[in-house]
Design an enzyme around this catalytic site. Structure first.
Site, short mmCIF file in Angstrom:
data_model
loop_
_atom_site.label_atom_id
_atom_site.label_comp_id
_atom_site.label_asym_id
_atom_site.label_seq_id
_atom_site.Cartn_x
_atom_site.Cartn_y
_atom_site.Cartn_z
N GLY A 46 -0.98 8.46 -6.05
CA GLY A 46 0.20 9.49 -7.73
C GLY A 46 0.40 8.42 -8.29
N ALA B 55 -3.50 7.53 -2.42
CA ALA B 55 -3.08 8.33 -3.47
C ALA B 55 -2.21 8.35 -3.51
CB ALA B 55 -3.90 9.76 -3.03
N ASN C 24 -3.22 -0.57 -17.44
CA ASN C 24 -4.49 0.31 -15.84
C ASN C 24 -4.84 0.96 -16.32
OD1 ASN C 24 -5.62 1.31 -13.53
ND2 ASN C 24 -3.40 1.52 -12.62
N SER D 239 -0.29 -5.05 -8.06
CA SER D 239 0.37 -3.92 -8.74
C SER D 239 0.27 -2.78 -7.05
CB SER D 239 0.00 -3.19 -9.75
OG SER D 239 0.23 -2.50 -10.44
N ILE E 229 -10.66 -6.19 -9.35
CA ILE E 229 -11.45 -4.55 -9.63
C ILE E 229 -10.06 -3.69 -8.95
CG2 ILE E 229 -13.60 -4.96 -9.35
CD1 ILE E 229 -13.57 -3.79 -6.34
N CYS F 239 -6.93 3.48 -12.73
CA CYS F 239 -6.40 4.87 -11.99
C CYS F 239 -7.34 5.68 -10.97
CB CYS F 239 -5.33 4.33 -11.29
SG CYS F 239 -4.53 5.48 -10.10
C1 FMN Z 1 -0.94 1.67 -2.43
C2 FMN Z 1 -2.10 0.97 -3.33
C3 FMN Z 1 -0.69 1.55 -4.56
C4 FMN Z 1 -1.53 1.15 -5.86
N1 FMN Z 1 -0.89 1.05 -6.99
C5 FMN Z 1 -1.36 -0.01 -8.67
C6 FMN Z 1 -1.12 0.36 -9.90
O1 FMN Z 1 0.02 1.44 -9.14
N2 FMN Z 1 -1.42 -0.16 -10.07
C7 FMN Z 1 -2.66 -0.52 -10.28
O2 FMN Z 1 -2.89 -1.13 -11.54
N3 FMN Z 1 -3.10 -0.94 -9.53
C8 FMN Z 1 -2.87 0.08 -8.30
N4 FMN Z 1 -3.31 -0.61 -6.75
C9 FMN Z 1 -4.66 -1.15 -6.89
C10 FMN Z 1 -3.84 -2.94 -6.50
O3 FMN Z 1 -3.60 -3.35 -7.40
C11 FMN Z 1 -5.90 -3.68 -6.32
O4 FMN Z 1 -6.18 -3.35 -7.52
C12 FMN Z 1 -6.60 -2.83 -5.12
O5 FMN Z 1 -6.48 -2.30 -4.26
C13 FMN Z 1 -7.44 -3.34 -5.02
O6 FMN Z 1 -6.85 -4.83 -3.98
P1 FMN Z 1 -6.77 -5.19 -2.79
O7 FMN Z 1 -8.03 -4.83 -2.00
O8 FMN Z 1 -5.99 -6.03 -1.81
O9 FMN Z 1 -5.81 -4.06 -1.83
C14 FMN Z 1 -2.73 -0.26 -5.99
C15 FMN Z 1 -3.73 -0.32 -4.70
C16 FMN Z 1 -3.18 0.39 -3.71
C17 FMN Z 1 -3.37 0.30 -2.35
#
Ligand code: FMN
Ligand code: FAD
Ligand code: FAD
Ligand code: FMN
Ligand code: FES
Ligand code: FES
Lengths: 300, 280, 300, 280
Positions: free
Chosen positions: C69, C67, C124, C18, C188, C127
């Site tokens: 947000g 961030a 979620n 996500s 995570i 966050c």
């Molecule tokens: C730019 C960005 C936006 C994210 N937005 C959400 C979100 O809206 N909801 C959520 O559950 N996780 C969000 N995440 C977390 C990711 O889904 C993921 O859990 C986290 O980035 C770790 O995985 P990765 O290292 O493969 O990115 C976001 C991550 C990033 C980098």
């Protein structure tokens, strides 16, 4: 460049991180120890410990995992065999100690009390590798406070408490430990991590999990230093992924009174001096006469 | 013995690659110009290598010194390496003029103070890397007037292709026995068996073994050496971080004979150990 | 390659994470969505949210801080404007949702209940960016269980609960959430971190702290998946730093039933397919007919 | 308008560096061969660039297309970049034959549908990068039969040295006005002031501004454009992760006129915006 860690004044804010600089002598060919703020030695226990079965380390993206398991020669052999070398130098010596019971912490502290050449204790309540070890103390505010109180009572030396990052609220633990008399806080220790060999389908570390260190964890360490430095009234020492002077400056600006260089020593054995020289240059360029005028100046 | 010479030369130096050629599909020979002062390195010592200016791989990688000779103001070091992962793959992509950051020479090399008339070098695969330098050393020693022992080299590999640098070893040794798993070249079977077959004619009382190769192979050699009471030096491997004895990451279990478990550091207490010291 | 996430069967274990894959359409030129196991869309709130003031992102060693947000168009606009595009594809769609109150979670779940084209909810509770947001729910076992229970009651869809790594004991929270009826767990989310501009002495992010993601956190994510998969009886979805097939395999072997690819999409928009193809090759080479025979096979 | 052309060309491609020369102390011009199909890119669009095979820097870096032309089977793209950090420093170390991983062309370019007789290009420092491509575009447009507006370029820099590619712009534009902070070359002062001084003679009803440069400079231009009701297009900058609208990292605050705060994505809704849309 002088800063104060409790009652201990050190010549500059650059220290080594425990477990990454041996007992100092390993770096003899690379680093003039007299130039450092302090040497924090490998964690000491009451009795010698063999450590974990190998493999003990694994590389990760911009970092490494270790499960050394707190191998060390024990506090007595340290005083007898390793301290004399360090005493030849003018550098402050900080003994990092850990126990499996409250009593062990106290006895190591007692053993080191009054030993010439030891300038402060850093109590490791945070090593995530040994099951019966630090983890129990470091993760709960009450336990962390108790070990602090007992060690404080057993020593005349300044006591630095080293915090674990593997907690929900590090500031809560910091305040608890401060309330128990800690003269300073150092953070962070390694973050628990893991790595799997997909060919053999076994963990890369014999211990299965290990502690993550190196640049990868720098943003986490910096955030925790910020979280803690805002609320603590004792000095905070920043540790975690610091590799360059710029990294160290981030920690100082965020509120750390000093920094420790850990894993970076493995990449570049001169890392401590490179960081020190870089901080000096930064201060000169900006005409900041006293490093204390930089500490905690983050504008938000 | 070689401890002092080593200490005084330990520094972070920049090496300039002169050549970097494939010897087989996955084994490369790299020639690196290193500053003067490096020649005091002893056979069995190693270097920690990073590619200058590269952030990746994160940790330096250990490599044995394959050969070393003085050339005018500088020295030339050879590294013989096998591509097994990202770090060695990156090395294999480098060319003349590229720069390495080198820590070394490091560790305890082969103990050459044994006064034995036959020296057997037993190499499995890429294990030939440090033994080549040792063979060179014995040849140089000779030049310096000491009596040169008989050098016998046992080289084993999976296939004939893996018998790296056989010709060079033939120039340095009195005899070179090769073995391959498929028997296409030399003895058919493991280098350890080839050694056993040949050792029958050797005087074990006047023999010393130097061994480098896969763990299981070194273990076999160590056990044989123990059985025949032949001194045996093995060059161990372990993942390393610091290379200088500070991180305690590169442990190998030492024989403790009932006393508490004890680990040695491959980088500082080794990489070369008396085979009797290791808890195999 | 089929795996089951609760009652939802997906064609393979590779999903998007996500917030890193928009609403799917952004990747149209690079990825054939029909080949993926599932698309998890950007976190949805009841009402549209503008998100945080920029700067919102910063690069870190082998990772990044964000961030954002939780900026999003809101659940209604999602259903009206974004879902139709996804419905053109056969890929499973998982709606990631969050609220600032229990009631908000429930109302979003209700809004999505029965909406054709939404195959599961991922809640979620983790966050770290919005102060009033997920953090309160995700860090305490009781709160985490309560939001799970309420959402479960409000929907017929399978409910995946996404856990935060910023806790002392993630397994405790996992068990609590599982007890409350979660059909699966994903972990995570990002780790709270920070970065400082030493020239200007300001945080690089306007929000001061942000969430760390990318390869840097992979060892931590893997360890937590291992910690949780050993004790949980519902499927675990591994997320955190997965960039290559080998990374994904580490998670599957450690016990994850599926994986999500996040930050890697920014480095290589085809990352999801590269991972998928790599897993396929690995299985073929080892003559493993069913990916389920690989999951959780770590030998220790 | 250019959305469709763009969509069909979006892909991850490999670009081969042909040349990479310093123009000033810290500004480099890189020529890259990119596959056929890239020519549909519009001025103002950008590319996300990584060095192929390098793990560092972690995120790709955005660069405007400085020029683009077809050459036989392939296309040639120029990137004009300033070394400001590790990523651009690495770029500056590359040479002919090195490869880039390129995503693009990306984003919304300059809107060129305005029918104005005078086109003013206002560049601060490295802001000339996309405006050069725009000037080329207007020259090509002319070739295709449409009436070419009068192109006036305002280039500002701290010192004369920073007036990068002035000669090239002189070939493409009807007039080029330069300004330097120290006045050693051209107008003494900021490019915005130079523009104000010169704009007095321009017919604001028949003028369009295209602007790229530091934030504060674009803000000034935008405010002036607002005051005189002259259409103005600005090319914004922001740190980026994905470059394709997915991460919401590259936000810029849009004017909301009382309605709730709203952010635009520089990578997808821009990088070029109507200056009236931005909440400066
Ligand atoms: C730019 C960005 C936006 C994210 N937005 C959400 C979100 O809206 N909801 C959520 O559950 N996780 C969000 N995440 C977390 C990711 O889904 C993921 O859990 C986290 O980035 C770790 O995985 P990765 O290292 O493969 O990115 C976001 C991550 C990033 C980098
Ligand atoms: C003292 C010493 C001397 C060495 N000398 C040589 C030499 O002369 N020539 C040579 O080709 N290799 C030598 N090695 C091994 C060499 O260091 C590794 O092959 C190299 O570090 C692999 O790096 P990589 O990034 O390519 O592989 P990685 O991606 O790190 O690993 C690939 C595979 O190699 C294994 N591996 C990695 N590092 C080591 C290690 N240190 N010991 C054992 N296995 C390892 C891993 O378990 C994995 O299976 C030596 C090792 C030591 C400790
Ligand atoms: C759409 C777009 C087009 C661009 N076109 C060009 C171009 O044609 N030529 C050119 O030289 N530069 C251009 N830039 C800026 C360029 O992307 C950055 O200078 C580059 O990413 C810096 O990378 P670095 O690793 O060298 O610096 P870093 O180490 O990442 O940063 C060094 C300094 O540059 C600033 N910076 C970094 N990235 C950006 C960014 N995206 N926007 C603004 N400031 C930044 C940082 O705040 C820091 O002060 C463009 C940016 C965008 C968003
Ligand atoms: C190999 C190794 C051994 C360590 N041993 C100890 C130790 O004995 N006591 C301790 O308090 N911390 C120990 N640490 C933690 C470091 O002191 C430091 O807190 C941590 O590595 C984070 O800093 P870094 O990223 O700069 O390495 C060890 C770390 C490493 C990598
Ligand atoms: S590699 Fe650090 S002690 Fe050997
Ligand atoms: S860079 Fe990701 S949305 Fe713009």
């Amino acid at each position: 460049m002088k800063v104060k860690i409790g009652s201990l004044e050190i010549k500059n804010p650059v220290m080594t991180a425990s477990g990454t600089f041996g007992y100092g002598e390993e770096f003899e060919p690379y680093v003039d120890l007299d130039r450092l703020g302090a040497v924090v030695v490998k964690g000491l226990s009451l009795e010698p410990r063999p450590g974990n079965e190998p493999p003990r380390i694994m590389e990760t993206p911009a970092g490494m995992l270790n499960a050394v398991g707190l191998e060390n020669i024990g506090v007595k052999a340290f005083v007898a065999d390793k301290l004399p070398y360090l005493r030849w130098h003018s550098v402050a010596v900080i003994a990092n100690i850990f126990g499996e019971t409250l009593d062990e912490y106290v006895r190591i502290a007692e053993h080191l009390n009054g030993v010439a050449g030891v300038d402060a204790l850093e109590i490791n309540i945070s090593c995530p590798n040994v099951k019966k070890g630090g983890i129990a103390f470091g993760a709960h505010p009450g336990d962390a406070a108790e070990v602090t109180r007992c060690v404080k009572a057993a020593t005349d030396l300044p006591v630095i408490v080293k915090l674990t990052p593997n907690v929900t609220d590090i500031a809560e633990i910091a305040l608890s430990v401060e309330g128990a008399g800690a003269d300073a806080l150092s953070l962070i220790n390694t973050i628990r991590g893991m790595s799997v060999d997909v060919e053999k389908r076994v963990p890369h570390l014999k211990n299965i999990t290990g502690g993550l260190s190196g640049p990868a964890i720098k943003p986490v360490a910096l955030r925790m230093v910020w979280d803690v430095a805002r609320v603590a009234s004792v000095p905070v020492i920043g540790v975690g992924g610091i590799t360059t002077a710029s990294d160290a400056l981030e920690f100082l600006i965020a509120g750390a009174t000093a920094v420790q260089i850990g894993t970076a020593n493995f990449i570049n054995p001169r890392a401590t001096l490179d960081v020190l020289e870089g901080i000096e240059r930064y201060l000169v360029e900006r005409e900041i006469g006293d490093v204390n005028d930089l500490i905690g100046t983050l504008a938000i | 013995m070689c401890d002092k010479a080593m200490e005084s030369n330990r520094a972070v130096i920049v090496g300039i690659i002169r050549s970097n050629h494939p010897m087989t599909r996955d084994v490369f020979l790299m020639t690196v110009t290193v500053p003067h002062g490096f020649e005091s390195a002893m056979p069995g010592q190693f270097v920690m290598v990073r590619v200058r200016g590269r952030e990746f791989p994160f940790l330096p990688r250990p490599f044995s010194i394959h050969s070393l000779y003085r050339e005018g103001e500088a020295s030339t070091m050879e590294i013989l390496y096998q591509v097994v992962g990202d770090g060695t793959r990156l090395l294999s992509s480098l060319g003349s003029g590229d720069e390495l950051t080198i820590l070394g020479p490091l560790g305890k090399g082969f103990d050459t103070r044994y006064d034995r008339r036959t020296v057997a070098l037993i190499a499995g695969g890429i294990g030939i890397a440090p033994l080549h330098f040792l063979a060179q050393y014995y040849n140089k020693k000779n030049v310096h007037g000491e009596e040169k022992p008989r050098l016998v080299c046992f080289m084993g590999a999976r296939t004939a292709d893996g018998l790296i640098g056989r010709e060079r070893m033939e120039q340095l040794c009195d005899a070179v026995m090769v073995s391959t798993d498929d028997g296409r070249e030399g003895y058919c079977g493991m280098v350890t068996d080839c050694f056993v077959d040949n050792s029958k004619t050797m005087d074990t009382a006047d023999l010393i073994l130097y061994c480098c190769g896969p763990y299981e192979m070194m273990k076999r050699v160590a056990l044989m050496a123990g059985d025949y009471s032949v001194p045996c030096q093995v060059s161990m491997e372990a993942r390393m971080a610091c290379g200088i004895g500070a991180c305690l990451g590169c442990s190998v279990k030492m024989k403790s004979d009932g006393r508490p478990v004890r680990y040695g550091r491959v980088c500082k207490d080794g990489p070369v150990f008396d085979s009797k010291m290791i808890d195999w």
